[in-house]
Design an enzyme around this catalytic site. Sequence first.
Site, PDB file in Angstrom:
ATOM      1  N   LYS A 228       0.972  -1.171  -0.382  1.00 25.86           N
ATOM      2  CA  LYS A 228       0.008   0.242   0.284  1.00 25.86           C
ATOM      3  C   LYS A 228       0.884   1.765  -0.073  1.00 25.86           C
ATOM      4  CE  LYS A 228      -2.250   0.941   3.516  1.00 25.86           C
ATOM      5  NZ  LYS A 228      -3.385   1.473   4.420  1.00 25.86           N
TER       6      LYS A 228
ATOM      7  N   LYS B  58      -7.529  -5.905  -0.816  1.00 21.06           N
ATOM      8  CA  LYS B  58      -8.717  -5.190   0.387  1.00 21.06           C
ATOM      9  C   LYS B  58      -8.960  -4.231  -0.456  1.00 21.06           C
ATOM     10  CE  LYS B  58      -5.765  -3.481   4.058  1.00 21.06           C
ATOM     11  NZ  LYS B  58      -4.852  -3.266   4.962  1.00 21.06           N
TER      12      LYS B  58
HETATM   13  O1  LIG Z   1      -3.695  -1.471   6.806  1.00 18.52           O
HETATM   14  C1  LIG Z   1      -3.256  -0.919   7.822  1.00 18.52           C
HETATM   15  C2  LIG Z   1      -2.637   0.576   7.570  1.00 18.52           C
HETATM   16  O2  LIG Z   1      -1.422   0.902   6.378  1.00 18.52           O
HETATM   17  C3  LIG Z   1      -2.414   1.382   8.843  1.00 18.52           C
HETATM   18  O3  LIG Z   1      -1.786   2.369   9.152  1.00 18.52           O
HETATM   19  P1  LIG Z   1      -1.446   3.056  10.584  1.00 18.52           P
HETATM   20  O4  LIG Z   1      -1.271   2.554  11.210  1.00 18.52           O
HETATM   21  O5  LIG Z   1      -0.718   4.464   9.579  1.00 18.52           O
HETATM   22  O6  LIG Z   1      -2.289   3.482   9.766  1.00 18.52           O
END
Ligand SMILES: O=C[C@H](O)COP(=O)(O)O
Length: 245
Positions: A28, A89
């Site tokens: 991601k 996702k």
């Molecule tokens: O899928 C999980 C996320 O990438 C969480 O990102 P974050 O910890 O920056 O909210």
Amino acid sequence: MTGWLASVADRAEIPLILPAGPDILDLKDPAAGALGAWAVDDIAATVRELAALPDRPRLSATIGDHPMRPDAVEPAARWIAATGVDFVKIGFAPDGAPDRCIDALAPLAADGVQLVAVLFADLWPPDPGCLPIDRLASAGFRGAMLDTAGKRHGLRHHWHDAQLSSFVCCARAHGLLTGLAGSLRAADIPALSALSPDYLGFRGALCGGERTAGIDPQAAARIAAAMTGSSGATPPPRPSQPSRS
Ligand SMILES: O=C[C@H](O)COP(=O)(O)O
């Protein structure tokens, strides 16, 4: 036992996070939005590279941030699924037509694609009864995850632990894998692990606080240690690293 997911922004970050032993490697791009997508070619190359690793983490990939319209969401999910990643996702917000998007994805699930719904806890009311969990299960989704679209406040600012616990119980009762994420920090791990979700997701905490900064291996090791401490599990074996290209 609760596992953990690590979001990585690009292929160069993979060797930095693998030694910490995440259960799921989440492809991601945080600079491109809450569910910013990687380029399809990079996802496919990562699937190939990690296939040879013993005890490799499973791979998830996000489809990007899209309006809640079937004609936007379904093709994006199909495109990412074609890379062979383990989990696809897809983000769901209450605005637009989330129900129609879920229904449009049912054929993909029927084809064996493991779809995970990311429900934004800062956009939906803090009540699992308001989430489309029933519908996700009927459409054949594999999992449901609560995360936040905005990153200023963490998940527990938006939903209390009792509400998060209801979410985990409700999604599990529908046969879904359950995940919790949203600016989680090491200090959140004991309380959230006690709710027994299947996994907790991290990005910002792996970067020392700022999610668009790169992975900091020491911060990642701290999260791994906190997860191990909470589950009482033996640390996973250190996997070998993929070749860089
Ligand atoms: O899928 C999980 C996320 O990438 C969480 O990102 P974050 O910890 O920056 O909210």
